[in-house]
Design an enzyme around this catalytic site. Structure first.
Site, PDB file in Angstrom:
ATOM      1  N   CYS B  33      48.357  47.552 126.544  1.00  0.00           N
ATOM      2  CA  CYS B  33      48.401  48.531 127.630  1.00  0.00           C
ATOM      3  C   CYS B  33      48.452  47.860 128.991  1.00  0.00           C
ATOM      4  O   CYS B  33      48.707  48.505 129.995  1.00  0.00           O
ATOM      5  CB  CYS B  33      47.174  49.426 127.605  1.00  0.00           C
ATOM      6  SG  CYS B  33      47.073  50.457 126.162  1.00  0.00           S
ATOM      7  N   CYS B 102      42.667  53.882 134.928  1.00  0.00           N
ATOM      8  CA  CYS B 102      41.892  52.679 135.282  1.00  0.00           C
ATOM      9  C   CYS B 102      40.425  53.040 135.490  1.00  0.00           C
ATOM     10  O   CYS B 102      39.523  52.281 135.118  1.00  0.00           O
ATOM     11  CB  CYS B 102      42.435  52.032 136.547  1.00  0.00           C
ATOM     12  SG  CYS B 102      44.092  51.362 136.347  1.00  0.00           S
TER      13      CYS B 102
END
Lengths: 391, 146
Positions: B33, B102
């Site tokens: 990712c 995030c």
């Protein structure tokens, strides 16, 4: 210090190009379709620009058609061929590392019932001629392979591909948006039927492109309307843009050998010094068969967006194939296409050089980059594993 | 694209590093990712005495780690477990929509580390009820709450 190293994204308009364009906004604004003098003067200016671009391709004036951008040229060549030849076949061959203007156009056609073969590339980004030959079927109507890759700079064997296409009687289109202005493309020598190019990659304005369409080839129109561009591309001409494109193309090909020599030297110097200064790096793309202005390096254990932010703070503009900069969750299809793992693809940096690049700029990037990479590595849990010998 | 706070935490991240004799370690994300977050904790009397992080990821991943560690420093474990990704993002004056994952990763890293602490010390925390430790294969990009 401000350093622009993203010339493959776009280039500044050169002063001579802008000067040539300016009169066509406020003084010489006539519509080329109008019969009075100011209109005819615009028409003449377009013809002159067409002539300049034709000369760079060693082509006829009537083989050059102006469009709104490189993407439009790609769309036109591919969709126009598909629609014109669908009674003959429905199969198109392209590569897995094309620009999205080609890939997404092919994906669109796939949904319309066309069959698309996406040729893989090797670890340096080259398509295999054997793969190409094996992919050709009775129903193949078009081969579309890019001249040079926008991310890794790899230059495809266009002449050989063209020969194969010609032997089989299949139309061949190449997206030369990145190659144009760096490589001599001689349509008398090169068996290519359609070539897409764009002005803003060679110091011309944004918003104008062109399609070279070999005399005698009939494809469907993309834009229907008025009779501009000999009835093949409707819409009032972007005169200033076209004039700028003509001037920019003329300048780009005036001394292309010197351009190639200068940028190749810079490219090799920059590549060598970065690779020497920073461990755990990988050069992406072909060592020799690559654009004279392209450097693409992966830095292991760090992520590309962080590199770009660090460079930006040092005044350096560059780009990356990391997911975080592509707007999707996957890193660049080109870097995955050459077989990089996600992790290494995420850490890529593309530095592209141009006519305004100086040795001082190269030195500055070489000076700043190692600390930027090291700072990110010091924060990276992957690099921690490397230091501990667990990776 | 990024707020001044994000750029500040990217440029001068707080609490970067490792804790050699950590009482708890948590790692989430995967290289596929493009982001991995690892957090180290020193815990005394159910309070975060020290926390450090290492992150492989983009600017907002580094800034989210930095902000999250700052927000839980000195807090109780229950308070640390209550930290939401939204709180991290808000403290950074917002993240671009595509970067909200995030902040999710930061929340997950804290939970993962405290889970490790609970396992090591045979403890149970309200905030860990129903928590499943990451296997390393999941795609946290799907976890963002709109």
């Amino acid at each position: 210090m401000k350093v622009y190293m993203d010339y493959s994204a776009t280039t500044p308009v050169k002063k001579e190009v802008l000067d040539a364009m300016i009169p066509f906004f406020t003084e010489q604004y006539g519509n080329p379709s109008s019969i009075y003098q100011m209109g005819q003067a615009s028409k003449k200016a377009i013809d002159e620009a067409r002539d300049k671009i034709a000369k760079t391709f060693n082509a006829r004036q009537d083989e050059i058609y102006f469009t709104g951008c490189g993407s439009e040229s790609d769309n036109w060549a591919i969709k126009g061929t598909a629609h014109a030849l669908k009674h003959i076949g429905n199969h198109i061959i392209t590569s897995s590392v094309e620009h999205h203007a080609v890939l997404h156009t092919c994906e669109y056609l796939e949904k319309q019932g066309f069959e698309i073969t996406y040729l893989p590339v090797d670890s340096e980004g080259l398509v295999s001629l054997e793969d190409l030959k094996n992919a050709i079927k009775d129903t193949t109507i078009l081969i579309s392979i890019m001249y040079a890759n926008n991310e890794i700079g790899t230059i495809q064997p266009i002449e050989e591909i063209g020969k194969i296409a010609k032997e089989k009687g299949i139309l061949f289109h190449t997206d030369a948006v990145q190659a144009y202005g760096h490589i001599v493309i001689d349509t008398q020598a090169l068996p290519v039927d359609m070539i897409s190019v764009s002005a803003h990659k060679l110091y011309g304005p944004k918003g104008v492109g062109a399609l070279y369409l070999r005399k005698g080839i009939k494809i469907h129109n993309l834009l229907h309307g008025g009779g501009q561009e000999k009835g093949r591309r409707a819409g009032t001409e972007n005169i200033a843009g076209i004039v700028g494109f003509g001037k920019a193309a003329e300048m780009a090909y005036t001394d292309i050998e010197a351009h190639d020599k200068k940028l190749t030297t810079f490219r090799n110097d920059l590549t060598k010094r970065i690779m020497e200064a920073i461990p755990y790096t990988r050069l992406n793309g072909h060592k020799e068969k690559r654009l004279c202005n392209n450097v693409n390096i992966s830095f292991q254990y760090v992520e590309g967006e962080g590199i770009l932010l660090g460079l930006d703070m040092a005044g350096i503009s560059a780009s990356s194939g990391s997911a975080c900069t592509s707007g999707s969750l996957d890193p660049s299809h080109v870097l995955l296409g050459i077989g990089l793992t996600h992790e290494i693809a995420h850490g890529s940096l593309r530095l592209t050089l141009g006519d305004m690049t100086t040795q001082e700029e190269i030195d500055y990037v070489v000076e700043k980059l190692p600390a930027i990479i090291q700072r990110l590595r010091d924060m990276s849990p992957l690099y921690e594993q490397v230091k501990e010998g667990n990776r | 694209m990024y707020s001044e706070k994000v750029m500040d935490h990217f440029t001068n991240p707080r609490n970067v590093g490792e804790i050699k004799d950590a009482d708890a370690v948590g790692q989430v994300g995967n290289p596929k990712c493009g982001d991995i977050m690892k957090m180290y904790f020193k815990i005394e009397n159910d309070t975060v005495k020290d926390v450090k992080f290492k992150t492989f990821g983009c600017g907002s991943a580094i800034a989210s780690s930095s902000m999250a560690t700052e927000l839980i420093m000195g807090k109780t474990i229950d308070e640390a477990l209550a930290l939401s990704n939204k709180a991290v993002a808000e403290a950074l004056d917002g993240l671009p929509a595509a970067k909200m994952h995030c902040s999710v990763l930061a929340e997950e890293a804290i939970k993962s580390a405290i889970y490790d602490y609970a396992q090591r010390n045979n403890k149970e925390y309200e905030g860990l009820k129903g928590y499943k430790p990451p296997t390393g294969d999941e795609d946290h990009h799907d976890l963002v709450e709109e």
